[in-house]
Design an enzyme around this catalytic site. Structure first.
Site, mmCIF file in Angstrom:
data_model
loop_
_atom_site.group_PDB
_atom_site.id
_atom_site.type_symbol
_atom_site.label_atom_id
_atom_site.label_comp_id
_atom_site.label_asym_id
_atom_site.label_seq_id
_atom_site.Cartn_x
_atom_site.Cartn_y
_atom_site.Cartn_z
ATOM 1 N N CYS A 1 33.349 -55.380 126.709
ATOM 2 C CA CYS A 1 32.461 -56.413 126.152
ATOM 3 C C CYS A 1 32.441 -57.596 127.117
ATOM 4 C CB CYS A 1 32.885 -56.807 124.740
ATOM 5 S SG CYS A 1 34.525 -57.539 124.618
ATOM 6 N N ASN B 1 36.300 -59.580 126.414
ATOM 7 C CA ASN B 1 37.486 -58.736 126.155
ATOM 8 C C ASN B 1 38.529 -59.458 125.281
ATOM 9 O OD1 ASN B 1 40.169 -57.190 128.076
ATOM 10 N ND2 ASN B 1 39.055 -56.309 126.375
ATOM 11 N N ARG C 1 35.406 -57.934 120.597
ATOM 12 C CA ARG C 1 34.908 -56.599 120.249
ATOM 13 C C ARG C 1 35.648 -55.466 120.957
ATOM 14 N NH1 ARG C 1 28.993 -57.943 122.079
ATOM 15 N NH2 ARG C 1 30.282 -59.212 123.481
ATOM 16 N N ASP D 1 28.221 -58.722 116.917
ATOM 17 C CA ASP D 1 28.997 -59.666 117.732
ATOM 18 C C ASP D 1 29.489 -60.827 116.855
ATOM 19 O OD1 ASP D 1 30.058 -61.363 119.589
ATOM 20 O OD2 ASP D 1 28.311 -61.332 120.934
HETATM 21 P P1 4NP Z 1 33.770 -60.585 123.203
HETATM 22 O O1 4NP Z 1 33.369 -62.046 122.622
HETATM 23 O O2 4NP Z 1 32.824 -60.344 124.364
HETATM 24 O O3 4NP Z 1 33.514 -59.680 122.056
HETATM 25 O O4 4NP Z 1 35.202 -60.677 123.622
HETATM 26 C C1 4NP Z 1 33.144 -63.153 123.403
HETATM 27 C C2 4NP Z 1 34.202 -63.798 124.017
HETATM 28 C C3 4NP Z 1 33.968 -64.935 124.768
HETATM 29 C C4 4NP Z 1 32.686 -65.416 124.889
HETATM 30 C C5 4NP Z 1 31.618 -64.774 124.278
HETATM 31 C C6 4NP Z 1 31.848 -63.632 123.535
HETATM 32 N N1 4NP Z 1 32.449 -66.599 125.637
HETATM 33 O O5 4NP Z 1 31.297 -67.066 125.658
HETATM 34 O O6 4NP Z 1 33.393 -67.120 126.253
#
Ligand code: 4NP
Length: 194
Positions: free
Chosen positions: A51, A54, A57, A165
Site C-alpha cells: 500500500c 505500509n 492496509r 482505505d
Molecule cells: P496505508 O495508509 O497506505 O494503508 O498504510 C496510509 C498511510 C500513510 C499515508 C496515507 C495512507 N500518508 O499520507 O502518510
C-alpha cells in the site's frame, strides 16, 4: 640422454594431468550447480502486500494472511511480507487503528514495521496492491524485472475494486472485511498452485 620415448611419456602424463584437472573442475562445478538448483527448487510461494504507507492496509493484510496460513499449517510453504510504495512512513510501526482491529480478531501485528518496496521483493510470486494507484506504482518499480503476478488484492477474489482505505475515513472495519475477503481467496488460489 635424449629419448623420444621419454618425451612421449612426459607428454602422456602432462595430458593425463590436464584431463584429470578438467574432470575434477567439471565435477566440482556440477556439485555447485546441482546444489544451487536444489536451493532454487523450493516449491513454496512468496506474497508481498503493498500500500502507500505500509502502516494501515498492507500490514493488516500481512497479519491476517499470516494467521490464515498458520491455521492451514502452510507457514513453511508460503512466505509473506508487506511494503510501501512510498518512503513516508519508513521505520514506523503499524497504525493504531489497524493494530486495534487486529487485536479484536486475536491477530498479532508484532514486529511489523513500515518499509519501502525494494529489490528483495522481485522474487515474489504475487505482489498485491491495495488500490489501483499502488498497482501502477508496483508496475513502474518492477519494470519487467520480476515474474510476479501484480494485481489488486480484491481482484484475486474476483472483485474489481480497491480495499477500503481507512486513512481518511477511520473505518478500519471496512478495511478488515475487504482484506479478509481478498486473503481468503488468495489462500484458496495458492493452495491450488502449491
Ligand atoms: P496505508 O495508509 O497506505 O494503508 O498504510 C496510509 C498511510 C500513510 C499515508 C496515507 C495512507 N500518508 O499520507 O502518510
Amino acid at each position: 640422454m635424449y629419448s623420444v620415448r621419454g618425451e612421449i611419456g612426459i607428454l602422456f602424463f602432462y595430458f593425463l594431468s590436464i584431463i584429470n584437472l578438467d574432470i575434477f573442475l567439471r565435477r566440482g562445478w556440477l556439485v555447485c550447480y546441482n546444489e544451487s538448483k536444489e536451493l532454487k527448487g523450493w516449491t513454496g510461494m512468496k506474497v508481498v502486500f503493498v500500500c502507500l504507507g505500509n502502516i494501515c492496509r498492507s500490514p493488516m493484510a500481512e497479519a491476517v494472511f499470516r494467521k490464515m496460513v498458520h491455521e492451514e499449517g502452510l507457514e513453511d510453504k508460503i512466505t509473506i511480507d508487506s511494503a510501501a510504495t512510498s518512503t513516508w512512513e519508513h521505520g514506523n510501526p503499524v497504525h493504531h487503528g489497524t493494530r486495534k482491529k487486529l487485536e479484536e480478531h486475536d491477530i498479532s501485528a508484532k514486529g511489523l514495521v513500515s518499509r519501502t518496496l525494494d529489490e528483495t521483493d522481485l522474487d515474489a510470486d504475487y505482489i498485491l496492491g491495495m488500490d489501483a494507484s499502488n498497482v501502477r506504482n508496483i508496475h513502474s518499480f518492477v519494470d519487467g524485472k520480476s515474474d510476479a503476478t501484480v494485481a489488486r488484492l480484491l481482484e484475486v477474489a474476483g472483485v474489481q475494486r480497491d480495499i477500503a482505505d481507512p486513512w481518511y475515513t477511520g473505518d478500519f472495519d471496512a478495511t478488515y472485511r475487504d482484506v479478509t475477503l481478498g486473503c481468503n481467496a488468495l489462500l484458496e488460489q495458492l493452495k491450488k498452485e502449491l
